[in-house]
Motif scaffolding. Sequence first.
Motif, mmCIF file in Angstrom:
data_model
loop_
_atom_site.group_PDB
_atom_site.id
_atom_site.type_symbol
_atom_site.label_atom_id
_atom_site.label_comp_id
_atom_site.label_asym_id
_atom_site.label_seq_id
_atom_site.Cartn_x
_atom_site.Cartn_y
_atom_site.Cartn_z
ATOM 1 N N UNK A 37 120.376 -15.471 136.127
ATOM 2 C CA UNK A 37 119.829 -16.269 137.229
ATOM 3 C C UNK A 37 118.986 -15.406 138.155
ATOM 4 N N UNK A 38 119.448 -14.210 138.455
ATOM 5 C CA UNK A 38 118.720 -13.310 139.353
ATOM 6 C C UNK A 38 117.383 -12.891 138.744
ATOM 7 N N UNK A 39 117.399 -12.541 137.450
ATOM 8 C CA UNK A 39 116.154 -12.123 136.777
ATOM 9 C C UNK A 39 115.172 -13.285 136.705
ATOM 10 N N UNK A 40 115.668 -14.490 136.463
ATOM 11 C CA UNK A 40 114.796 -15.674 136.421
ATOM 12 C C UNK A 40 114.074 -15.838 137.754
ATOM 13 N N UNK A 41 114.818 -15.755 138.850
ATOM 14 C CA UNK A 41 114.227 -15.929 140.179
ATOM 15 C C UNK A 41 113.254 -14.798 140.510
ATOM 16 N N UNK A 42 113.602 -13.561 140.147
ATOM 17 C CA UNK A 42 112.724 -12.428 140.427
ATOM 18 C C UNK A 42 111.441 -12.507 139.589
ATOM 19 N N UNK A 43 111.564 -12.950 138.337
ATOM 20 C CA UNK A 43 110.381 -13.119 137.490
ATOM 21 C C UNK A 43 109.444 -14.164 138.084
ATOM 22 N N UNK A 44 110.028 -15.255 138.544
ATOM 23 C CA UNK A 44 109.232 -16.318 139.166
ATOM 24 C C UNK A 44 108.538 -15.820 140.432
ATOM 25 N N UNK A 45 109.264 -15.084 141.255
ATOM 26 C CA UNK A 45 108.710 -14.573 142.514
ATOM 27 C C UNK A 45 107.596 -13.564 142.251
ATOM 28 N N UNK A 46 107.855 -12.605 141.380
ATOM 29 C CA UNK A 46 106.865 -11.566 141.079
ATOM 30 C C UNK A 46 105.605 -12.164 140.442
ATOM 31 N N UNK A 47 105.792 -13.061 139.476
ATOM 32 C CA UNK A 47 104.658 -13.632 138.754
ATOM 33 C C UNK A 47 103.779 -14.493 139.661
ATOM 34 N N UNK A 48 104.411 -15.254 140.548
ATOM 35 C CA UNK A 48 103.642 -16.128 141.436
ATOM 36 C C UNK A 48 102.796 -15.334 142.429
ATOM 37 N N UNK A 49 103.203 -14.103 142.723
ATOM 38 C CA UNK A 49 102.478 -13.277 143.691
ATOM 39 C C UNK A 49 101.453 -12.373 143.020
ATOM 40 N N UNK A 50 101.806 -11.777 141.896
ATOM 41 C CA UNK A 50 100.988 -10.718 141.305
ATOM 42 C C UNK A 50 100.220 -11.115 140.042
ATOM 43 N N UNK A 51 100.532 -12.251 139.411
ATOM 44 C CA UNK A 51 99.857 -12.639 138.169
ATOM 45 C C UNK A 51 99.079 -13.929 138.410
ATOM 46 N N UNK A 52 97.765 -13.830 138.384
ATOM 47 C CA UNK A 52 96.898 -14.952 138.736
ATOM 48 C C UNK A 52 97.048 -16.126 137.781
ATOM 49 N N UNK A 53 97.174 -15.840 136.489
ATOM 50 C CA UNK A 53 97.239 -16.920 135.506
ATOM 51 C C UNK A 53 98.533 -17.718 135.576
ATOM 52 N N UNK A 54 99.547 -17.176 136.262
ATOM 53 C CA UNK A 54 100.860 -17.843 136.306
ATOM 54 C C UNK A 54 100.785 -19.189 137.016
ATOM 55 N N UNK A 55 100.093 -19.238 138.140
ATOM 56 C CA UNK A 55 100.031 -20.470 138.929
ATOM 57 C C UNK A 55 99.251 -21.574 138.212
ATOM 58 N N UNK A 56 98.399 -21.198 137.254
ATOM 59 C CA UNK A 56 97.604 -22.189 136.526
ATOM 60 C C UNK A 56 98.382 -22.821 135.374
ATOM 61 N N UNK A 57 99.554 -22.293 135.069
ATOM 62 C CA UNK A 57 100.350 -22.818 133.965
ATOM 63 C C UNK A 57 101.031 -24.129 134.346
ATOM 64 N N UNK A 58 101.372 -24.911 133.349
ATOM 65 C CA UNK A 58 102.144 -26.120 133.601
ATOM 66 C C UNK A 58 103.564 -25.733 134.026
ATOM 67 N N UNK A 59 104.289 -26.685 134.568
ATOM 68 C CA UNK A 59 105.651 -26.407 135.029
ATOM 69 C C UNK A 59 106.523 -25.918 133.883
ATOM 70 N N UNK A 60 106.381 -26.547 132.705
ATOM 71 C CA UNK A 60 107.197 -26.149 131.558
ATOM 72 C C UNK A 60 106.844 -24.757 131.077
ATOM 73 N N UNK A 61 105.568 -24.405 131.101
ATOM 74 C CA UNK A 61 105.142 -23.070 130.692
ATOM 75 C C UNK A 61 105.649 -22.015 131.676
ATOM 76 N N UNK A 62 105.698 -22.358 132.946
ATOM 77 C CA UNK A 62 106.239 -21.409 133.939
ATOM 78 C C UNK A 62 107.731 -21.192 133.713
ATOM 79 N N UNK A 63 108.441 -22.258 133.350
ATOM 80 C CA UNK A 63 109.870 -22.127 133.045
ATOM 81 C C UNK A 63 110.050 -21.205 131.839
ATOM 82 N N UNK A 64 109.247 -21.399 130.794
ATOM 83 C CA UNK A 64 109.353 -20.546 129.610
ATOM 84 C C UNK A 64 108.969 -19.104 129.947
ATOM 85 N N UNK A 65 107.962 -18.931 130.800
ATOM 86 C CA UNK A 65 107.553 -17.596 131.249
ATOM 87 C C UNK A 65 108.737 -16.876 131.884
#
Length: 268
Positions: A37-65
Amino acid sequence: MDIMSYQNQAEDLVKHYLLADQFLPYTSVLAGIFLCKMVYDLTELFSSIHIKSYSALTKMKRVEWNNRGISTVHAFFISFMAIYFVFFSDLFSDQTRLQGLMVFRSSPLSNFGLGVSVGYFLSDLGMIFWLYPSLGGSEYIFHHCLSGMGVAYSLFSKEAQFYAYMVLISELTTPEVNLRWYLDISGLKRSKAYLINGVAIFLAWLTARILLFIYMFYHVYIHYDQVVLMHTFGYLLVFVVPIALSVMNLMWFGKIVKGLKKTLEKRQ
């Protein structure tokens, strides 16, 4: 004085309950679930801030990411633990003077590593079932159930932990597979990194999921006099789990070879 009292109580709780031999398997499984759970939340937080292509993904693709972030971290952790116990630790060595047969040996650290892995398999299975089939089909469920059952049995019975760790070395291939998905989803399928990644998957898969499994079957053969003394269910798992996973590994390896061959032909 109150602070010291609370500190002593906390230390006693950790030492005599959470890390006690009889509770450690359950504590480590819960720790594995919490870490997922902690890694999932940290991956989401880091990706949304530092990876530009992350925000353009669909909700399901972000979950898989984010889910692949969990499997990558677990792979690094359990691969390190498995390589240590299989190749460097004296715990399962034939030359060690520890009492007891190799198939019945365990330690608090080996139990903790397996428990964290069980926690991961439970967490990932939960997400796969909840979002089925977006995160994987029946082959992933079969793989996780089979692997998780084998690891859980070794954890709670303390039997065949050496073979459980040998199978878990196959997690070395997970970061490369996840990186391939990340490169693909980021539009880098024609990049040099994608080609290098394909070669890395081929080499890692051949080593960790083909050759190492052959060595494990040989190890079981020369230690059969010990394996046959295990509980019947554990005895069956030592053969059924690796054989079933080997069949799946060979099938996936065939697809990897075809994919790499196709990629190399396009580069010519």
